[in-house]
Write an enzyme that holds these catalytic residues in place. Structure first.
Site, mmCIF file in Angstrom:
data_model
loop_
_atom_site.group_PDB
_atom_site.id
_atom_site.type_symbol
_atom_site.label_atom_id
_atom_site.label_comp_id
_atom_site.label_asym_id
_atom_site.label_seq_id
_atom_site.Cartn_x
_atom_site.Cartn_y
_atom_site.Cartn_z
ATOM 1 C CE LYS A 1 -1.722 1.535 4.074
ATOM 2 N NZ LYS A 1 -1.348 2.931 4.354
ATOM 3 C CG ASN A 2 2.245 2.684 3.545
ATOM 4 O OD1 ASN A 2 1.099 3.040 3.275
ATOM 5 N ND2 ASN A 2 2.632 2.392 4.777
ATOM 6 N NE ARG B 1 0.322 11.757 6.919
ATOM 7 C CZ ARG B 1 0.354 12.899 7.580
ATOM 8 N NH1 ARG B 1 -0.753 13.502 7.948
ATOM 9 N NH2 ARG B 1 1.494 13.450 7.871
ATOM 10 C CG ASP C 1 -4.563 4.311 9.929
ATOM 11 O OD1 ASP C 1 -5.758 4.047 9.730
ATOM 12 O OD2 ASP C 1 -3.630 3.619 9.501
ATOM 13 C CG ASP D 1 3.134 1.043 9.433
ATOM 14 O OD1 ASP D 1 2.693 1.909 10.213
ATOM 15 O OD2 ASP D 1 3.413 1.284 8.244
HETATM 16 N N1 EPU Z 1 6.118 14.295 10.961
HETATM 17 C C1 EPU Z 1 6.176 15.640 11.324
HETATM 18 N N2 EPU Z 1 6.101 16.581 10.327
HETATM 19 C C2 EPU Z 1 5.973 16.234 9.019
HETATM 20 C C3 EPU Z 1 5.918 14.872 8.658
HETATM 21 C C4 EPU Z 1 5.985 13.920 9.659
HETATM 22 O O1 EPU Z 1 6.280 15.971 12.489
HETATM 23 O O2 EPU Z 1 5.937 17.142 8.171
HETATM 24 C C5 EPU Z 1 6.196 13.267 12.018
HETATM 25 C C6 EPU Z 1 4.903 12.474 12.132
HETATM 26 O O3 EPU Z 1 3.961 13.135 12.931
HETATM 27 C C7 EPU Z 1 5.381 11.182 12.750
HETATM 28 C C8 EPU Z 1 6.757 10.996 12.093
HETATM 29 O O4 EPU Z 1 7.161 12.290 11.633
HETATM 30 O O5 EPU Z 1 5.553 11.354 14.126
HETATM 31 C C9 EPU Z 1 6.760 10.002 10.948
HETATM 32 O O6 EPU Z 1 5.888 10.419 9.925
HETATM 33 P P1 EPU Z 1 6.131 10.078 8.383
HETATM 34 O O7 EPU Z 1 6.018 11.342 7.624
HETATM 35 O O8 EPU Z 1 7.382 9.283 8.247
HETATM 36 O O9 EPU Z 1 4.903 9.134 8.082
HETATM 37 P P2 EPU Z 1 3.834 9.252 6.912
HETATM 38 O O10 EPU Z 1 4.502 9.502 5.618
HETATM 39 O O11 EPU Z 1 2.736 10.145 7.321
HETATM 40 C C10 EPU Z 1 3.955 6.712 6.337
HETATM 41 C C11 EPU Z 1 2.990 5.580 6.219
HETATM 42 C C12 EPU Z 1 2.528 5.113 7.582
HETATM 43 C C13 EPU Z 1 3.739 4.737 8.417
HETATM 44 C C14 EPU Z 1 4.725 5.922 8.472
HETATM 45 C C15 EPU Z 1 6.006 5.600 9.197
HETATM 46 C C16 EPU Z 1 1.905 6.048 4.128
HETATM 47 C C17 EPU Z 1 0.668 6.416 3.411
HETATM 48 N N3 EPU Z 1 1.840 6.002 5.446
HETATM 49 O O12 EPU Z 1 3.231 7.777 6.947
HETATM 50 O O13 EPU Z 1 1.764 3.928 7.344
HETATM 51 O O14 EPU Z 1 3.320 4.390 9.720
HETATM 52 O O15 EPU Z 1 5.073 6.317 7.122
HETATM 53 O O16 EPU Z 1 6.665 4.524 8.617
HETATM 54 O O17 EPU Z 1 2.936 5.776 3.517
HETATM 55 C C18 EPU Z 1 0.037 2.350 7.640
HETATM 56 O O18 EPU Z 1 0.353 1.881 6.554
HETATM 57 O O19 EPU Z 1 -0.774 1.764 8.413
HETATM 58 C C19 EPU Z 1 0.629 3.620 8.062
HETATM 59 C C20 EPU Z 1 0.144 4.365 9.032
#
Ligand code: EPU
Length: 438
Positions: A31-32, A108, A132, A322
């Site tokens: 998915k990601n 997201r 989520d 995850d």
């Molecule tokens: N963060 C910030 N500022 C930002 C971006 C992120 O403070 O501008 C913080 C977030 O709040 C969090 C941390 O950095 O505390 C990590 O966030 P990240 O940006 O790495 O995550 P994401 O891109 O929003 C993706 C996956 C998530 C997975 C995370 C971490 C997708 C669509 N989602 O989220 O997947 O948990 O990376 O690996 O790619 C899932 O698949 O169930 C899922 C939640």
């Protein structure tokens, strides 16, 4: 076109005590990864084919979102011998960089439209991303990086409007290796004017997958798979559409490994890529599991009794956040006490209350979960709070005595391709009861 949802309101997954598990499960694409690959098709005109695409709700939502901005998307079934479906995506260049709020706000990954649309069209109007609920999920790093490249944003409580006359290369250093921010800057930088360096970039296999596709399209990226990405922008018109196979989903693979760990037995997890799961497999091994690894997958064998370990979540190559609900559930059945420390999302413990209904003994202390192995879980009615926690509750239900009913199954459908069918194929006693049409 509108993609048909397969979730119905009121759907419930019913799991009964199962095991030992045996047989083979084939793991589909991630998915990601696929959601970002779909966003990348905005960058250049032509016809793309994505293969090994999981049949999940988030792909359907992303397809609707991209269709609304102007792409033409067709779903084709898997060919003989393949796992996932094909997405044929046609970009004619007739794109309106305004994303319908009601779709963007459901996932997201909608935030991943910002980089390519700004980079190519100099404008974006989109809702703040959904997904989520783990507490706050800011996008400040995405926006600061794009601002350093010349973009300007107006942010309201609902949405983002961004514009730029031209994006230019910049030196960007993240406070934290954010997956989404790395992807967004990357997809803007490939068509920006000049060279962009991203320091402290995220290194997840899904980012490598995106870089691999971008490079095949003609983008110039160095340092793929490292914390320093150097991107030299090229004209969007020089890029070409490609065919690309989505990388295997390491979290779905871990879900089946956790299932055999908790229910006992030995299973083949076909297509699982052990090199993408190194730290997690090490922790599972510390818990007593055994793995035979080859180029096509992993054979996972459960011990008589799992042993407690301590686990901390970290950005890749650390143990991914995850995986965490799965680990907490496994520790509930292990001998001893394990401490699970969450370093990414302080609010990602909402499923603990549901696991307690199955008899788990878990105490939350700040961003630590202290899990005392109870050796036995019992069935209960529980609610899936998000994708990974929902799948965990299903798997825990298979290890519990009696019957477990998991509701709010739509969360699971967002990220799992036929979880019930795949677990049933391993011998699990599991079924899905349809609710009323939504
Ligand atoms: N963060 C910030 N500022 C930002 C971006 C992120 O403070 O501008 C913080 C977030 O709040 C969090 C941390 O950095 O505390 C990590 O966030 P990240 O940006 O790495 O995550 P994401 O891109 O929003 C993706 C996956 C998530 C997975 C995370 C971490 C997708 C669509 N989602 O989220 O997947 O948990 O990376 O690996 O790619 C899932 O698949 O169930 C899922 C939640």
């Amino acid at each position: 076109m509108t993609f048909e949802p397969h979730t119905r309101d009121g759907d419930v997954i019913v799991a009964a005590k199962s095991g030992p598990l045996s047989g083979e499960v084939v793991v589909p694409g991630a998915k990601n990864s696929v959601l970002k690959l779909m966003a990348a098709t905005l960058l250049a005109d032509g016809q793309y084919v994505l293969t090994n695409v999981p049949v999940i709700e988030d792909v359907a939502i992303m397809a609707d979102l991209l269709t609304a901005v102007g792409l033409q998307i067709e779903v084709q079934p898997a060919r003989v011998g393949e796992v996932g479906q094909h997405l044929v995506i046609r970009n004619t260049g007739a794109i309106t960089p305004v994303a319908p709020f009601e779709l963007a706000d459901r996932i997201r990954a909608s935030v991943n439209l910002v980089g390519p649309l700004l980079g190519r069209f100099g404008h974006i109007d989109i809702a703040l991303p959904g997904g989520d609920d783990f507490g706050g999920r800011p996008i400040d790093m995405h926006l600061r990086g794009l601002e350093a490249m010349g973009a300007q944003f107006d942010i309201t409580s609902e949405g983002i409007v961004g514009h730029c006359a031209e994006l230019r290369g910049a030196e960007i250093e993240f406070d934290f290796p954010s997956v989404g921010a790395t992807e967004n800057i990357l997809m803007a930088a490939v068509v920006a004017n000049g060279e962009t360096t991203i320091r402290n970039a995220a290194r997840e296999p899904e980012i490598v997958d995106l870089c691999t596709m971008l490079r095949a399209m003609g983008c110039r990226i160095q340092g793929i798979g490292t914390a320093i990405l150097v991107i030299t922008g090229v004209a969007a018109a020089s890029l070409q559409a490609v065919t690309h196979e989505v990388v295997t989903d390491r979290v779905q693979a871990a879900t089946y490994i956790a299932a055999v760990g908790m229910c006992g037995g030995s299973i083949r997890v076909q297509r699982a890529n052990a090199s993408h799961m190194g730290m997690m497999l090490t922790r599972f091994t510390d818990m007593g599991m055994r793995f035979d690894i080859d180029d096509d997958g992993i054979t996972a064998t459960a011990p008589e009794q799992l042993t407690a370990v301590n686990v901390s979540t970290l950005p890749y190559p650390g143990v991914a956040t995850d995986y965490k609900p799965l680990v907490v559930a496994m520790l509930s059945l292990a001998s001893g006490v394990g401490i699970v420390t969450e370093n990414l999302y302080p609010g990602r413990f909402r499923y603990v209350e549901e696991l307690r209904k199955l008899g788990a003994d878990i105490t939350i202390d700040g961003h630590h979960a202290v899990v005392r192995g109870v050796g036995h879980l019992h069935g209960a009615s529980v609610i899936a709070p998000d994708i990974r926690a929902g799948a965990t509750l299903v798997v825990a239900g298979l290890a519990a005595s009696g019957i477990t009913e998991v509701s709010d199954v739509f969360h699971i459908d967002r990220g799992y391709d036929d979880l019930v069918g795949r677990l049933a194929g391993l011998g699990a006693s599991i079924s899905r009861i349809s609710g009323s049409p939504s």
